[in-house]
Design an enzyme around this catalytic site. Structure first.
Site, PDB file in Angstrom:
ATOM      1  N   ASN A  39      37.332   0.520  55.297  1.00 59.41           N
ATOM      2  CA  ASN A  39      36.692   1.560  54.471  1.00 59.41           C
ATOM      3  C   ASN A  39      35.491   2.169  55.187  1.00 59.41           C
ATOM      4  OD1 ASN A  39      38.346   1.477  52.163  1.00 59.41           O
ATOM      5  ND2 ASN A  39      37.350  -0.413  51.493  1.00 59.41           N
ATOM      6  N   PHE A 165      46.433   3.149  52.934  1.00 59.14           N
ATOM      7  CA  PHE A 165      45.344   3.082  53.902  1.00 59.14           C
ATOM      8  C   PHE A 165      45.316   1.782  54.714  1.00 59.14           C
ATOM      9  CE2 PHE A 165      41.427   4.089  55.886  1.00 59.14           C
ATOM     10  CZ  PHE A 165      40.714   2.897  55.955  1.00 59.14           C
ATOM     11  N   ASN A 166      45.366   0.615  54.080  1.00 60.00           N
ATOM     12  CA  ASN A 166      45.213  -0.652  54.810  1.00 60.00           C
ATOM     13  C   ASN A 166      46.279  -0.818  55.892  1.00 60.00           C
ATOM     14  OD1 ASN A 166      42.984  -1.393  53.363  1.00 60.00           O
ATOM     15  ND2 ASN A 166      44.093  -2.724  51.940  1.00 60.00           N
ATOM     16  N   HIS A 239      42.325  -1.776  43.395  1.00 59.07           N
ATOM     17  CA  HIS A 239      43.424  -2.316  44.203  1.00 59.07           C
ATOM     18  C   HIS A 239      43.257  -3.808  44.532  1.00 59.07           C
ATOM     19  CE1 HIS A 239      44.480   1.899  45.054  1.00 59.07           C
ATOM     20  NE2 HIS A 239      43.212   2.086  45.360  1.00 59.07           N
ATOM     21  N   ASP A 240      42.175  -4.152  45.193  1.00 58.90           N
ATOM     22  CA  ASP A 240      42.072  -5.457  45.851  1.00 58.90           C
ATOM     23  C   ASP A 240      42.090  -6.669  44.925  1.00 58.90           C
ATOM     24  OD1 ASP A 240      39.876  -3.968  48.298  1.00 58.90           O
ATOM     25  OD2 ASP A 240      42.052  -4.128  48.271  1.00 58.90           O
TER      26      ASP A 240
HETATM   27  O1  RIB Z   1      44.631   1.718  49.770  1.00 58.29           O
HETATM   28  C1  RIB Z   1      43.709   0.918  49.080  1.00 58.29           C
HETATM   29  C2  RIB Z   1      43.043  -0.045  50.003  1.00 58.29           C
HETATM   30  O2  RIB Z   1      42.306   0.675  50.989  1.00 58.29           O
HETATM   31  C3  RIB Z   1      41.998  -0.943  49.298  1.00 58.29           C
HETATM   32  O3  RIB Z   1      41.950  -2.189  49.936  1.00 58.29           O
HETATM   33  C4  RIB Z   1      40.714  -0.207  49.500  1.00 58.29           C
HETATM   34  O4  RIB Z   1      39.577  -1.076  49.507  1.00 58.29           O
HETATM   35  C5  RIB Z   1      40.918   0.363  50.874  1.00 58.29           C
HETATM   36  O5  RIB Z   1      40.596  -0.655  51.803  1.00 58.29           O
HETATM   37 CA    CA Z   2      39.842  -3.019  50.780  1.00 55.91          CA
END
Ligand code: RIB
Ligand code: CA
Length: 324
Positions: A39, A165-166, A239-240
């Site tokens: 992030n 994203f991750n 999300h997490d």
């Molecule tokens: O796509 C969501 C993820 O990407 C979450 O883990 C958020 O914290 C970002 O890291």
């Molecule tokens: Ca995250």
């Protein structure tokens, strides 16, 4: 017996709540927090982990900084979503919780090989640290119970039309994890978008009357502003914590087995998780894939964890809403 876990994260508004859930719920034993670029740059994600641990008086969990960039390719940050600090919104004082001088991968290896039972890894960020751990120290695999990750999606992406994203931030690392042969559970956007921090949820945190409850409400208020501006969400998906909730009580997150492949070469699809829920491809099952969330249980566990930590944390002079 609580499940021993390590969280590998990039705080990050939702990572911060995941840390609080992991530290405050008695079903898991948080052994360490490791940070990675995601992030924001790793210096900022590490500072944010220290900040949330200071606010919650989490003083007995080692924090170690990890990789500053992905295994291959450019580094991306999500400052559009999480802000310049990586955790914009609340005002934090200087954190008193420090990071240990070890690299995240070395801390994970030390804890994994020294713990009396296998440990669950919960990556909630680009999986660079995890991939490096498995590659540099393959012998630790026998000390890992499972990997329960937030990342990927059975449907659309949030960084490209098809990539989450991750995974997008380090596709090669995600590929190493999914090919590791370890038990892997994927909590993707398809399920985390069911974890919406609605105004009713924010009101529950405010009603706790603790400084920590107020910080959580401020974190989600900021997160809501960016999710509204960028994606038009009425409420932000947290999300997490879904990955942590899956370890706390598997019944909270319903899963199905599938083969998951990470696309590495597609011109428009790099970073996509190709989830074969209907066995179209002749590929072996390599993951449990989360499909649905018991939202009531999910939020109850988070609010209870924050309440537990908030009552323990020392109040400071922050001008929070008057509590009882
Ligand atoms: O796509 C969501 C993820 O990407 C979450 O883990 C958020 O914290 C970002 O890291
Ligand atoms: Ca995250």
């Amino acid at each position: 017996m609580p499940v021993p876990i390590i969280i590998d994260c990039d705080p990050g508004h939702d990572d911060a709540i995941a840390i609080l859930l992991a530290a405050g719920d008695p079903a898991v034993d948080l052994l360490a927090i490791t940070t990675v670029a995601g992030n924001q740059v790793v210096e900022k994600t590490t500072l944010n982990a220290r900040r949330i641990c200071t606010a919650a008086a989490i003083t007995d969990v080692p924090i170690a900084a990890g990789c500053a960039r992905p295994l291959v390719g450019p580094r991306y940050v999500a400052d559009d979503v999480h802000g310049e600090s990586g955790m914009d919104g609340p005002r934090f004082g200087e954190p008193t919780v420090r990071a240990v001088p070890e690299h995240a991968v070395d801390l994970m290896r030390r804890i994994l090989t020294g713990h009396p039972e296998p440990v669950t890894l919960i990556p909630t960020a680009p999986m660079t640290n995890i991939a490096l751990l498995l590659t540099r120290y393959p012998e630790v695999a026998g000390h890992i119970r499972e990997i329960v990750l937030m990342g990927g999606s059975t449907e659309r992406g949030n960084r490209t039309p098809v990539a989450e994203f991750n995974v997008y931030a380090d596709p090669e690392a995600a590929d190493i994890v999914f090919r590791s042969g370890l038990p892997v559970t994927m909590c993707g956007l398809n399920v985390t978008h069911q974890a919406l921090a609605t105004p009713d949820v924010l009101a529950r945190f405010e009603a706790l009357g603790s400084e920590l409850g107020g910080i959580c409400a401020e974190l989600m208020t900021y997160f809501a502003s960016t999710y509204r501006r960028i994606w038009g969400f009425d409420a932000p998906p947290l999300h997490d914590p879904v990955a942590v909730a899956r370890v706390i009580d598997p019944a909270i997150v319903r899963c199905a087995e599938a083969s998951v492949a990470v696309e590495l070469r597609g011109q428009y699809t790099r970073g996509a998780t190709v989830v074969d829920l209907h066995r179209y491809l002749d590929r072996p099952v390599n993951a449990q894939v989360a499909l649905s969330l018991d939202q009531e249980q999910f939020w109850d566990r988070i609010v209870t964890a924050v309440d537990t930590l908030g009552k323990r944390a020392v109040r400071t002079d922050r001008p929070w809403h008057a509590g009882p």
